[in-house]
Design an enzyme around this catalytic site. Structure first.
Site, PDB file in Angstrom:
ATOM      1  N   LYS A  52      -9.343 -20.384  -8.608  1.00  0.00           N
ATOM      2  CA  LYS A  52     -10.084 -19.293  -9.145  1.00  0.00           C
ATOM      3  C   LYS A  52      -9.565 -19.564 -10.554  1.00  0.00           C
ATOM      4  CE  LYS A  52     -10.083 -16.702  -5.022  1.00  0.00           C
ATOM      5  NZ  LYS A  52      -9.721 -15.665  -4.002  1.00  0.00           N
ATOM      6  N   GLN A  96      -4.517 -11.842  -3.520  1.00  0.00           N
ATOM      7  CA  GLN A  96      -4.957 -13.099  -2.657  1.00  0.00           C
ATOM      8  C   GLN A  96      -4.327 -12.550  -1.267  1.00  0.00           C
ATOM      9  OE1 GLN A  96      -7.054 -15.644  -3.163  1.00  0.00           O
ATOM     10  NE2 GLN A  96      -6.852 -15.786  -1.002  1.00  0.00           N
ATOM     11  N   ASP A 119     -13.015  -8.146  -5.895  1.00  0.00           N
ATOM     12  CA  ASP A 119     -13.216  -8.475  -4.364  1.00  0.00           C
ATOM     13  C   ASP A 119     -14.262  -7.663  -3.759  1.00  0.00           C
ATOM     14  OD1 ASP A 119     -11.970 -10.957  -3.898  1.00  0.00           O
ATOM     15  OD2 ASP A 119     -10.113 -10.007  -3.753  1.00  0.00           O
TER      16      ASP A 119
END
Ligand SMILES: NC(=O)c1ccc[n+]([C@@H]2O[C@H](COP(=O)([O-])OP(=O)(O)OC[C@H]3O[C@@H](n4cnc5c(N)ncnc54)[C@H](OP(=O)(O)O)[C@@H]3O)[C@@H](O)[C@H]2O)c1
Length: 302
Positions: A52, A96, A119
Site C-alpha cells: 500500500k 491494518q 477502508d
C-alpha cells in the site's frame, strides 16, 4: 470458453486514473496523504501494508507508515488515531487488521474520523452506503463493482447471489450490487439448500473463507463468478483436490510449499461465462480502490 476477468489490467487502469487525479490536485497545491498503521509483526499484514505504501509513492500520494509495537494498548492506539484525525496532511487512515487481542478493534475503528475512513469500515460510512448517500465504500466490494462495469458485464436486473455476510466484504458487496439495480440474495452459513440458491445466480460472489467451497454443480452455466476468497493450501491432498495435473501450479507448489486458492473450486470456473481468477482477480483491486478512496477523501476535504 469462459472469459477471465483480468484484475491486473483493471487495477492498472484505476491506478492510472488516480495518478492523473493526483496531478490535478498537485496543481491546486494539494497532495493526498495516507497514514498506514501497522501493529507488531504479522507477516501477511507487513506485505499488504508495504504494498500500500509503495503504491502511494508510485501514484504520487504521501504516506506515513506508523508501526506501534504489538504490546500497544487500546488507549495508546486511540491517542494515535485522534492525532491522525487532527492532521491536515492526512486524508486517509488505514488501521491494518488483525490487531493484537488486547486492542479493541471496533472501538478503534469507530474512532477514525468517517471522512478519513478510507477502508469504509466506520458505521457512519456503512450507514451512508446503505442509505444510498455518497460514502467511502469498503475497497474490496468497490473493486468488485469496478471489475463488472469495466468488463462490460451487466449488473442491472441480474440476479446477484453473494455468499458471505461479513461487514467488510459480503454485506457491502450486496449493498453496492443493489445500488446498481441487481436483484440481490445474501447467503451465509445458515442458508438452507445453498446450491439451489447459488444456481440461480447470474452473478455469483463468493466471500466465504473456505478453499474451493463453490463446486461446479452450484453454478448456473454461463454465470459470472467473482471469487473473493484467498486461502493458502499447504498439503498435497488439498493441492490434488484443486490443482491435480496443473503444471504451473505444481511448479509453484514445489517451489513455495503452498499455493493460493479462492473460495471457488477451479473446476467451477469452467461452467461460468466469466470469472475472476485467484490470484490475479479481486485481490488486485483492493489496493487500487484504497488509493482511489484516499484521493476522493482529499478532494472532499478541499
Ligand atoms: N481479495 C481481497 O482483497 C480480500 C479482502 C477481504 C477478504 N478476502 C477473503 O475473502 C474471504 C471472505 O472474507 P471475510 O472477511 O468476508 O470472511 P468472514 O468474516 O469469515 O465471513 C465469511 C462469511 O462466509 C459465510 N460462510 C462460512 N461458511 C459458510 C458455509 N458453509 N456456507 C455458507 N456461508 C458460509 C459466513 O457465514 P456466517 O455469517 O453465517 O458465519 C460469513 O458470513 C476470505 O477468504 C478472505 O481471505 C479477500
Amino acid at each position: 470458453m469462459p472469459k477471465v476477468l483480468n484484475g491486473a489490467a483493471i487495477a492498472a487502469a484505476i491506478k492510472q486514473e488516480v495518478a492523473e487525479e493526483v496531478k490535478k490536485l498537485a496543481a491546486q497545491g494539494v497532495r493526498p496523504g495516507l497514514a498506514a498503521v501497522l501493529v507488531g509483526h504479522v507477516p501477511a499484514s507487513e506485505i499488504y501494508v508495504k504494498s500500500k505504501v509503495q503504491t502511494c509513492a508510485e501514484l504520487g500520494l504521501n504516506s506515513d507508515l506508523i508501526t506501534p509495537p504489538d504490546t500497544v494498548t487500546t488507549e495508546e492506539m486511540l491517542d494515535l488515531v485522534h492525532s491522525l484525525n487532527d492532521r491536515d496532511d492526512i486524508d486517509g487512515i488505514l488501521v491494518q487488521l488483525p490487531l493484537p487481542k488486547q486492542v479493541e478493534a471496533k472501538v478503534l475503528l469507530d474512532a477514525v474520523d468517517p471522512s478519513k475512513d478510507v477502508d469504509g469500515f466506520h458505521p457512519v460510512n456503512a450507514g451512508r452506503l446503505q442509505a444510498g448517500r455518497p460514502a467511502l465504500a469498503p475497497c474490496t466490494p468497490a473493486g468488485i463493482i469496478e471489475i463488472l462495469k469495466r468488463s462490460g458485464l451487466p449488473i442491472a436486473g441480474q440476479h446477484a447471489v453473494v455468499v458471505g455476510r461479513s461487514d467488510i466484504v459480503g454485506k457491502p458487496a450486496a449493498m453496492l450490487l443493489l445500488h446498481e439495480n441487481a436483484t440481490v440474495t445474501i447467503c451465509h452459513s445458515k442458508t438452507r439448500a445453498l446450491g439451489a440458491v447459488t444456481r440461480e445466480a447470474d452473478i455469483l460472489v463468493a466471500a466465504i473463507g473456505r478453499p474451493g467451497f463453490i463446486t461446479p454443480e452450484m453454478v448456473k452455466p454461463g454465470a459470472t463468478i467473482i471469487d473473493v476468497g484467498i486461502n493458502r493450501i499447504e498439503t498435497r491432498e488439498d493441492f490434488d483436490r484443486f490443482f491435480k495435473g496443473n503444471e504451473k501450479r505444481e511448479a509453484a507448489f514445489a517451489k513455495r510449499g503452498s499455493v493460493i486458492v479462492g473460495d471457488v473450486h477451479p473446476a467451477a470456473f469452467e461452467v461460468s461465462g466469466a470469472y475472476t481468477p485467484v490470484p490475479g482477480g479481486v485481490g488486485l483491486l483492493t489496493i487500487a480502490m484504497l488509493m482511489s478512496n484516499t484521493v476522493r477523501a482529499a478532494e472532499l476535504a478541499t
